[in-house]
Scaffold this motif. Structure first.
Motif, PDB file in Angstrom:
ATOM      1  N   GLN A  50       0.812  -1.218   0.000  1.00  0.00           N
ATOM      2  CA  GLN A  50       0.000   0.000   0.000  1.00  0.00           C
ATOM      3  C   GLN A  50       0.847   1.270   0.000  1.00  0.00           C
ATOM      4  O   GLN A  50       0.311   2.375   0.057  1.00  0.00           O
ATOM      5  CB  GLN A  50      -0.949   0.002   1.198  1.00  0.00           C
ATOM      6  N   ASN A  51       2.165   1.085  -0.039  1.00  0.00           N
ATOM      7  CA  ASN A  51       3.104   2.214  -0.056  1.00  0.00           C
ATOM      8  C   ASN A  51       2.872   3.170   1.118  1.00  0.00           C
ATOM      9  O   ASN A  51       2.781   4.388   0.958  1.00  0.00           O
ATOM     10  CB  ASN A  51       3.010   2.969  -1.381  1.00  0.00           C
ATOM     11  N   VAL A  52       2.825   2.577   2.315  1.00  0.00           N
ATOM     12  CA  VAL A  52       2.565   3.368   3.521  1.00  0.00           C
ATOM     13  C   VAL A  52       3.682   3.263   4.558  1.00  0.00           C
ATOM     14  O   VAL A  52       3.637   3.946   5.583  1.00  0.00           O
ATOM     15  CB  VAL A  52       1.236   2.943   4.170  1.00  0.00           C
ATOM     16  N   ALA A  53       4.680   2.417   4.311  1.00  0.00           N
ATOM     17  CA  ALA A  53       5.720   2.208   5.320  1.00  0.00           C
ATOM     18  C   ALA A  53       6.471   3.504   5.638  1.00  0.00           C
ATOM     19  O   ALA A  53       6.711   3.828   6.799  1.00  0.00           O
ATOM     20  CB  ALA A  53       6.702   1.137   4.857  1.00  0.00           C
ATOM     21  N   ARG A  54       6.818   4.245   4.604  1.00  0.00           N
ATOM     22  CA  ARG A  54       7.605   5.461   4.789  1.00  0.00           C
ATOM     23  C   ARG A  54       6.896   6.456   5.705  1.00  0.00           C
ATOM     24  O   ARG A  54       7.502   7.064   6.580  1.00  0.00           O
ATOM     25  CB  ARG A  54       7.893   6.096   3.427  1.00  0.00           C
ATOM     26  N   ALA A  55       5.587   6.601   5.513  1.00  0.00           N
ATOM     27  CA  ALA A  55       4.839   7.600   6.278  1.00  0.00           C
ATOM     28  C   ALA A  55       4.363   7.079   7.633  1.00  0.00           C
ATOM     29  O   ALA A  55       3.872   7.865   8.457  1.00  0.00           O
ATOM     30  CB  ALA A  55       3.631   8.074   5.470  1.00  0.00           C
ATOM     31  N   SER A  56       4.525   5.781   7.892  1.00  0.00           N
ATOM     32  CA  SER A  56       3.989   5.197   9.118  1.00  0.00           C
ATOM     33  C   SER A  56       4.935   5.299  10.302  1.00  0.00           C
ATOM     34  O   SER A  56       4.533   4.994  11.435  1.00  0.00           O
ATOM     35  CB  SER A  56       3.632   3.720   8.882  1.00  0.00           C
ATOM     36  N   ALA A  57       6.174   5.699  10.067  1.00  0.00           N
ATOM     37  CA  ALA A  57       7.146   5.788  11.162  1.00  0.00           C
ATOM     38  C   ALA A  57       8.239   6.780  10.794  1.00  0.00           C
ATOM     39  O   ALA A  57       8.391   7.161   9.626  1.00  0.00           O
ATOM     40  CB  ALA A  57       7.757   4.410  11.450  1.00  0.00           C
ATOM     41  N   ASP A  58       9.004   7.176  11.782  1.00  0.00           N
ATOM     42  CA  ASP A  58      10.185   8.007  11.569  1.00  0.00           C
ATOM     43  C   ASP A  58      11.378   7.077  11.362  1.00  0.00           C
ATOM     44  O   ASP A  58      11.853   6.451  12.306  1.00  0.00           O
ATOM     45  CB  ASP A  58      10.415   8.918  12.779  1.00  0.00           C
ATOM     46  N   TRP A  59      11.827   6.977  10.126  1.00  0.00           N
ATOM     47  CA  TRP A  59      12.911   6.060   9.794  1.00  0.00           C
ATOM     48  C   TRP A  59      14.297   6.688   9.932  1.00  0.00           C
ATOM     49  O   TRP A  59      15.302   6.016   9.670  1.00  0.00           O
ATOM     50  CB  TRP A  59      12.729   5.546   8.360  1.00  0.00           C
ATOM     51  N   SER A  60      14.361   7.943  10.345  1.00  0.00           N
ATOM     52  CA  SER A  60      15.663   8.618  10.390  1.00  0.00           C
ATOM     53  C   SER A  60      16.674   7.939  11.310  1.00  0.00           C
ATOM     54  O   SER A  60      17.875   7.923  10.985  1.00  0.00           O
ATOM     55  CB  SER A  60      15.491  10.097  10.770  1.00  0.00           C
ATOM     56  N   PRO A  61      16.257   7.354  12.455  1.00  0.00           N
ATOM     57  CA  PRO A  61      17.261   6.658  13.273  1.00  0.00           C
ATOM     58  C   PRO A  61      17.897   5.467  12.554  1.00  0.00           C
ATOM     59  O   PRO A  61      19.071   5.146  12.796  1.00  0.00           O
ATOM     60  CB  PRO A  61      16.459   6.201  14.500  1.00  0.00           C
ATOM     61  N   VAL A  62      17.128   4.812  11.687  1.00  0.00           N
ATOM     62  CA  VAL A  62      17.675   3.699  10.902  1.00  0.00           C
ATOM     63  C   VAL A  62      18.565   4.239   9.792  1.00  0.00           C
ATOM     64  O   VAL A  62      19.690   3.757   9.571  1.00  0.00           O
ATOM     65  CB  VAL A  62      16.546   2.826  10.314  1.00  0.00           C
ATOM     66  N   PHE A  71      -0.210  -0.016  11.663  1.00  0.00           N
ATOM     67  CA  PHE A  71       1.066   0.130  10.975  1.00  0.00           C
ATOM     68  C   PHE A  71       1.987   1.095  11.700  1.00  0.00           C
ATOM     69  O   PHE A  71       3.214   0.928  11.670  1.00  0.00           O
ATOM     70  CB  PHE A  71       0.827   0.572   9.529  1.00  0.00           C
ATOM     71  N   ALA A  72       1.437   2.094  12.371  1.00  0.00           N
ATOM     72  CA  ALA A  72       2.277   2.996  13.167  1.00  0.00           C
ATOM     73  C   ALA A  72       2.968   2.226  14.287  1.00  0.00           C
ATOM     74  O   ALA A  72       4.153   2.450  14.575  1.00  0.00           O
ATOM     75  CB  ALA A  72       1.428   4.125  13.730  1.00  0.00           C
ATOM     76  N   GLU A  73       2.243   1.307  14.905  1.00  0.00           N
ATOM     77  CA  GLU A  73       2.843   0.482  15.961  1.00  0.00           C
ATOM     78  C   GLU A  73       3.847  -0.501  15.375  1.00  0.00           C
ATOM     79  O   GLU A  73       4.973  -0.648  15.886  1.00  0.00           O
ATOM     80  CB  GLU A  73       1.742  -0.265  16.715  1.00  0.00           C
ATOM     81  N   TYR A  74       3.461  -1.179  14.300  1.00  0.00           N
ATOM     82  CA  TYR A  74       4.353  -2.154  13.674  1.00  0.00           C
ATOM     83  C   TYR A  74       5.680  -1.514  13.278  1.00  0.00           C
ATOM     84  O   TYR A  74       6.763  -1.994  13.633  1.00  0.00           O
ATOM     85  CB  TYR A  74       3.702  -2.728  12.415  1.00  0.00           C
ATOM     86  N   TYR A  75       5.607  -0.453  12.488  1.00  0.00           N
ATOM     87  CA  TYR A  75       6.835   0.133  11.956  1.00  0.00           C
ATOM     88  C   TYR A  75       7.581   0.963  12.992  1.00  0.00           C
ATOM     89  O   TYR A  75       8.823   0.996  12.987  1.00  0.00           O
ATOM     90  CB  TYR A  75       6.524   0.956  10.707  1.00  0.00           C
ATOM     91  N   GLY A  76       6.848   1.622  13.884  1.00  0.00           N
ATOM     92  CA  GLY A  76       7.525   2.382  14.939  1.00  0.00           C
ATOM     93  C   GLY A  76       8.359   1.480  15.821  1.00  0.00           C
ATOM     94  O   GLY A  76       9.519   1.800  16.141  1.00  0.00           O
ATOM     95  N   GLU A  77       7.790   0.340  16.219  1.00  0.00           N
ATOM     96  CA  GLU A  77       8.546  -0.589  17.065  1.00  0.00           C
ATOM     97  C   GLU A  77       9.608  -1.332  16.270  1.00  0.00           C
ATOM     98  O   GLU A  77      10.649  -1.722  16.827  1.00  0.00           O
ATOM     99  CB  GLU A  77       7.587  -1.557  17.762  1.00  0.00           C
ATOM    100  N   LEU A 119      18.527   2.060   3.705  1.00  0.00           N
ATOM    101  CA  LEU A 119      17.156   1.573   3.822  1.00  0.00           C
ATOM    102  C   LEU A 119      16.550   1.405   2.440  1.00  0.00           C
ATOM    103  O   LEU A 119      16.583   2.312   1.614  1.00  0.00           O
ATOM    104  CB  LEU A 119      16.306   2.546   4.643  1.00  0.00           C
ATOM    105  N   ARG A 120      15.985   0.228   2.196  1.00  0.00           N
ATOM    106  CA  ARG A 120      15.303  -0.047   0.933  1.00  0.00           C
ATOM    107  C   ARG A 120      13.909  -0.562   1.248  1.00  0.00           C
ATOM    108  O   ARG A 120      13.743  -1.455   2.085  1.00  0.00           O
ATOM    109  CB  ARG A 120      16.087  -1.089   0.134  1.00  0.00           C
ATOM    110  N   ILE A 121      12.889   0.002   0.611  1.00  0.00           N
ATOM    111  CA  ILE A 121      11.507  -0.410   0.835  1.00  0.00           C
ATOM    112  C   ILE A 121      10.962  -1.016  -0.454  1.00  0.00           C
ATOM    113  O   ILE A 121      10.972  -0.366  -1.506  1.00  0.00           O
ATOM    114  CB  ILE A 121      10.638   0.779   1.286  1.00  0.00           C
TER     115      ILE A 121
END
Length: 327
Positions: free
Chosen positions: A13-25, A297-303, A31-33
């Motif tokens: 659904q192309n939502v991973a990027r917007a579902s969490a703050d990936w900057s720490p990774v 998804f916010a919980e999944y990707y955030g954690e 990072l590849r999605i």
């Protein structure tokens, strides 16, 4: 020193990027999605050959022992959700691969709400009504709907999700009965419903909703006998797993127009574009959206971000196979 590669899988659904703050990774790794489903194990192995860390979306990609053998660089599988049936955890442990998970506090509500939405969508012909409106039509081709109040809902699997759906149904003035292999009269009564035998549930329910975990014990638990026992026009709702239902007799009953269905899960996912289910007017279809909700998804990707960063720091958290850390 090269940076590790982190791959997020199955972002259909192309939502991973917007579902969490990936900057720490991204501060520590590349990072590849990936959004497309894989056609074969060979395709998975080729796409992930350089990955040291993989973040799968629950059960969309299967990780067998043979696949893990083809991913020699893999060090961490940061799965989303509390558990998965498509990951060989023992094989991960044997290969020194750390497995982590996440919470899923909103999954039950998200899936149960979708199940009841499908009940209403099928009852009122909402799929065909929506399609007619988008195509410039009005009432043409839209069937008269049913009223669920006063109808019987049969729940197969009265766990947490089944109990939620039972509460929703009772709020809509439906009668609720339930069956599963281990369900007792006392457990059913505590949930405010009546336990019946499997044969009675399928023969007398106006709507049947499945809420079982898929296992060898439950695979095909809705077979030809159960499908033929269903009342004419009754609706089978499946937001659990496709293989709970025997596909061939299910298709036969649907193609004959004997029953209706509202489905979120399928034997093969994504559902092939030419699958006969797609052409049936008595079937409401959704693309496995049960847990696909923004807070989930916010919980999944955030954690997952937290899990990856902790692993890179040398202090992994939420580890499913802690014995691998002692090796």
């Amino acid at each position: 020193m090269s940076r590790p590669l982190v791959v997020v899988l199955d972002d259909s659904q192309n939502v991973a990027r917007a579902s969490a703050d990936w900057s720490p990774v991204e501060a520590r790794a590349d990072l590849r999605i990936l959004s497309e489903a894989f056609a074969s194990e060979e395709a998975v192995a080729a796409a992930l050959a350089d990955a040291e860390i993989i973040i799968p979306m629950r059960e969309r990609t299967v990780f067998t022992a043979s696949l893990l053998d083809r991913l020699p660089r893999l060090k961490l599988l940061a799965t989303t959700g509390p558990r998965t049936s498509t990951l060989d955890i023992a094989a991960c442990t044997a290969r020194g691969i750390v497995v982590t998970n996440t919470g899923g506090s909103q999954v039950g509500a998200a899936t149960s709400e979708l199940a009841f939405a499908l009940i209403l969508a099928s009852a009122r012909g909402l799929g065909r009504a929506d399609a007619a409106m988008h195509q410039g039509g009005w009432h043409e081709g839209v069937p008269l709907g049913e009223v669920v109040a006063g109808k019987r809902l049969g729940i197969v699997g009265l766990g947490k999700l089944g109990q939620r759906v039972a509460r929703y149904a009772k709020a809509f003035d439906m009668e609720v009965v339930a069956w599963s292999q281990n369900l007792t009269d006392e457990t059913a009564a505590a949930a405010g419903v009546r336990r019946v035998e499997k044969t009675e549930l399928f023969a007398t329910s106006d709507v049947i909703s499945l809420h079982l975990v898929l296992s060898e014990r439950t695979r095909g638990i809705v077979g030809e006998a159960e499908l033929r026992a269903m009342k004419p026009g009754a609706c089978l709702v499946n937001t659990a797993r496709g293989p709970l239902v025997a596909e061939r007799p299910f298709l036969e009953r649907l193609q004959a127009g004997s029953i209706r269905a509202a489905l979120d899960v399928y034997d093969k996912e994504p559902l092939p574009a030419d699958h006969p289910l797609r052409g049936l007017p008595n079937v409401v279809l959704t693309p496995h959206l049960g847990y696909s909700a923004a807070p989930v998804f916010a919980e999944y990707y955030g954690e997952s971000v937290e899990n990856v960063v902790a692993f890179l720091d040398g202090n992994p958290i939420r580890v499913v196979n802690p014995e691998v850390l002692a090796g």
